[in-house]
Design an enzyme around this catalytic site. Structure first.
Site, PDB file in Angstrom:
ATOM      1  N   CYS A 135      49.488  56.350  38.604  1.00 23.67           N
ATOM      2  CA  CYS A 135      49.520  54.985  38.082  1.00 23.67           C
ATOM      3  C   CYS A 135      50.423  54.857  36.868  1.00 23.67           C
ATOM      4  CB  CYS A 135      48.105  54.524  37.746  1.00 23.67           C
ATOM      5  SG  CYS A 135      47.415  53.443  39.011  1.00 23.67           S
TER       6      CYS A 135
ATOM      7  N   LYS B 285      53.622  52.799  37.662  1.00 19.80           N
ATOM      8  CA  LYS B 285      53.576  51.431  38.186  1.00 19.80           C
ATOM      9  C   LYS B 285      54.295  50.463  37.243  1.00 19.80           C
ATOM     10  CE  LYS B 285      49.763  49.134  38.380  1.00 19.80           C
ATOM     11  NZ  LYS B 285      48.373  48.820  38.745  1.00 19.80           N
TER      12      LYS B 285
ATOM     13  N   ASP C 223      47.467  50.016  47.791  1.00 23.47           N
ATOM     14  CA  ASP C 223      47.879  50.866  46.672  1.00 23.47           C
ATOM     15  C   ASP C 223      48.699  52.023  47.208  1.00 23.47           C
ATOM     16  OD1 ASP C 223      47.291  50.652  43.788  1.00 23.47           O
ATOM     17  OD2 ASP C 223      45.236  50.235  44.453  1.00 23.47           O
TER      18      ASP C 223
ATOM     19  N   GLY D 121      49.338  52.931  60.533  1.00 19.63           N
ATOM     20  CA  GLY D 121      50.103  53.224  59.338  1.00 19.63           C
ATOM     21  C   GLY D 121      51.589  53.273  59.606  1.00 19.63           C
TER      22      GLY D 121
END
Length: 704
Positions: free
Chosen positions: A394, A397, A433, A506
């Site tokens: 993260c 990001k 995410d 996917g």
């Protein structure tokens, strides 16, 4: 720097001295196209030369251990924390407990030997083998810290057992140390060295009993072949070290269980190499000693590269004799070579110098170079690049302010954790995410990414239902693509199905680095928990420690310890499903991820039009994170997170802005229910805490 596609898998089993040196050499000069993997049970490997000094108290645990996490980062290697227990040579797959087998094209084994004594009843439950080194060092450290004396027993009167006995006696002079050998003690030490060591043992009050076999170990005692029970509070096995049983059962040529290797260090299977104490050179047998393992490293490195590239291999020839340096408890050592035997403090200084020089090379790892800017470049380039590589997880990001600015011109949601869609009376919760990889182990990375993606659905009190996977793999051959995707999807299925959902599809592609992402659809049986339901007078509960951003940033810079990194990974893999169930009646909730604890709390304050007061000392913090933050380590997202939080009163510590990956839940709970809720979370295995309370608006965060 130009990167090349992976075409071959090289797997090192064990973090022994030879493999540690191979990793160092590989980092300095890797083989293009080879993906390097290290499998080891722990994040560190103890250096045998310093073990007696550690037992005696001369070295710290950090000085004793080679940090394999830092070393793997430097070498660009995947580090898999687990114990190998079988190799399927036909399929060329290595079996590791708790995960799919790991494929190899070339494999090397360096796992040492064990002094475990399975034939002695009670040994497993009431004694500790001196080898492997790492668990023995930890067991001794725990005993030393919990006891001022007692009775210590060493089984085995060879050089290793004698070194251990003298070291433990030095560390605990009030203890009674006794040593038993089934034959004569120190038979391989040489006449002069044996006499000097036996005298030293006697001078230190260490009782040596020869021709006494320990036939059983009980709680608080050892049993001799005479039937005598001898009291013992800490029992160490240092006799008859043998190869691990699974190595002896691979179908390779062995000598007393050790893998027979030739001058190229290859076994009878040319795809499998073996070095260190687990190997036996039939053409030139030599004792089990670290000096040989160290000198095998350049040859092994060259031959692994040659085997992978089709080049000619070289040969290893062990020296006929070597300098033996034996620790004598205090800062004294005995040196023996040929017929010369000397002892004293100066020889300890020599041994200490040699050992520290060996270990220094694993601390002196060059920093990752920043890209060199061309002389002429676009304005703003230097500022955008910054002074360190971009973080992963993260930490990579886009900042909250940039997102809010971009989304303000669209109908891009209301800022909650996930989007909601009502279909025929059924409320669906949707989120997506993806994470730029911060570990090269695809299984660990996938489990963390899946847990992270599920967090938004759990934060709204919903149950995950269907998941789509999105994968970007580094460029690699088709066979290696198959291997990697299989590992990733198996790990993903374990987490997703464990959360009660299914992977229904996917997309995959190739790119510059590994990125793992998931789109999750959940079902809310009751109205979703949003950011906007908090009221004044509620308790704020956090279900997981913070600090992952700092630890991941430090790991990239080789500043975090392997133990802290491994612990952070384990915490990030802890799902929040049960926490979400316990918090199902809360009024407002979010998962603490990229915008940091204060950033996500500010979201609740704004949406609920409340204030909040946070007690910094109550916030759980990951081990090592506070020290790294105090040392100035920051994620690249840190400045954007600070800028994005509104009205803050007080002096917040920097960790409150630290971007979290797969972070815990932050919930506003009625004060009357807070203690019971916290107890339920702790009973469920969460390191949860009440960190503050809500107050009347307008939005503001007060730090106390």
């Amino acid at each position: 720097m130009k990167s090349f596609p992976f075409t071959r898998d090289l797997v090192l089993i064990g973090g022994g001295h030879t493999h540690a040196l191979v990793l160092k050499k590989w980092g300095m000069n890797p083989l293009a196209g080879a993906r390097l993997t290290l499998i080891n049970p722990a994040s560190t490997a103890a250096y045998s030369g310093m073990l007696p000094g550690f037992l005696a108290g001369h070295y710290t645990e950090d000085e004793l251990n080679i940090d394999l996490v830092k070393l793997a980062r430097f070498a660009g290697a995947r580090l898999i924390l687990g114990a190998a227990h079988h190799i399927d040579r036909d399929a060329q797959m290595i079996h590791v407990k708790g995960r799919l087998p790991i494929a190899y094209d070339t494999c090397s084994i360096d796992i040492g030997i064990t002094s475990h004594m399975p034939s002695v009843p009670g040994f497993l439950n009431h004694a500790i083998p001196a080898k492997p080194l790492t668990p023995f060092a930890r067991a001794w450290d725990a005993f030393r810290k919990s006891s001022n004396g007692g009775k210590i027993t060493v089984i085995g009167g060879g050089v290793a057992g004698v070194e251990v006995a003298m070291a433990m006696q030095h560390a605990m002079p009030a203890a009674t140390v006794q040593l038993f050998d089934r034959g004569d003690a120190l038979t391989h030490a040489g006449t002069r060295a044996r006499a000097r060591l036996l005298k030293t043992l006697a001078d230190k009050g260490i009782k040596v009993t020869e021709h006494a076999e320990v036939t059983a170990v009980e709680k608080g005692a050892v049993v001799l072949n005479s039937g005598e029970h001898v009291a013992s509070d800490f029992t160490v096995g240092a006799a008859g070290a043998l190869p691990f049983e699974w190595v002896s059962n691979l179908g390779l040529d062995v000598n007393k269980g050790s893998i027979i290797v030739g001058p190229t260090l290859q076994s009878s299977d040319p795809n499998i190499f073996a070095v260190g104490d687990c190997a036996h050179m039939s053409a030139s047998p030599h004792p089990k000693a670290g000096v040989f393992a160290v000198r095998q490293a350049p040859v092994l490195t060259a031959n692994l590269k040659a085997h992978l590239s089709g080049e000619r291999m070289c040969q290893y020839t062990p020296q006929s004799d070597y300098l033996k340096l034996i620790s004598m408890g205090g800062k004294e050592a005995l040196a023996a070579k040929h017929r010369i035997t000397l002892a004293g403090p100066r020889l300890w200084k020599l041994k200490d110098h040699i050992d520290r020089k060996f270990m220094d090379q694993f601390d002196e790892l060059p920093d990752m170079p920043m890209p060199e800017l061309p002389r002429i470049h676009a304005m703003g380039m230097k500022e955008t690049l910054g002074d360190k590589p971009m973080c992963a997880g993260c930490g990579s990001k886009v900042g909250k302010s940039a997102l809010q600015t971009a989304l303000s011109a669209t109908s891009g949601g209301d800022g909650d954790d996930a989007a909601t869609l009502n279909m025929d009376g059924v409320t669906q919760v949707l989120s997506t995410d993806h994470l730029r990889a911060f570990t090269l182990d695809p299984v660990v990375m996938t489990k963390i990414a899946a847990t992270h993606a599920l967090g938004d659905v759990w934060a709204m009190g919903a149950s995950p239902q269907a998941v789509l996977a999105t994968l970007i793999l580094p460029e690699m051959s088709e066979e290696m693509q198959n291997r990697t995707v299989t590992e990733i999807m198996s790990a993903a299925a374990e987490v997703i199905e464990g959360a009660g959902a299914k992977i229904v599809g996917g997309h995959t592609s190739l790119g510059s680095e590994l990125t793992v992402g998931f789109s999750v659809t959940g079902i809310a049986a009751k109205p979703p928990i949003t950011l906007g339901g908090a009221e004044p007078g509620m308790a704020l509960i956090l279900t997981q420690p913070i600090g992952t951003g700092v630890i991941l940033a430090a790991e990239m810079a080789k500043k975090a310890t392997g133990a802290d990194v491994a612990n952070a990974h384990a915490v990030m893999m802890q799902g929040q499903a049960e926490a979400s169930r316990i918090l199902r009646n809360t009024r407002a909730m979010t998962d603490v991820t990229g915008f940091g604890l204060l950033g996500h709390l500010w979201g609740i304050c704004e949406a609920s039009n409340i204030s909040a007061e946070i007690t910094q000392s109550a916030i759980p913090i990951l081990q090592g994170a506070a020290q790294l933050s105090d040392a100035g380590v920051r994620s690249t997202l840190f400045p954007a997170n600070v800028a994005a939080v509104g009205n803050v009163v007080g002096q917040p510590m920097d960790l409150l802005f630290d971007p979290q990956t797969a972070g815990g839940l932050l919930a506003a709970v009625p004060a009357s229910e807070a203690d019971a809720t916290l107890s339920a979370l702790i009973d469920a295995g969460y390191e949860a805490a009440i960190i503050g309370e809500t107050g009347e608006g307008p939005p503001q965060i007060t730090i106390v």
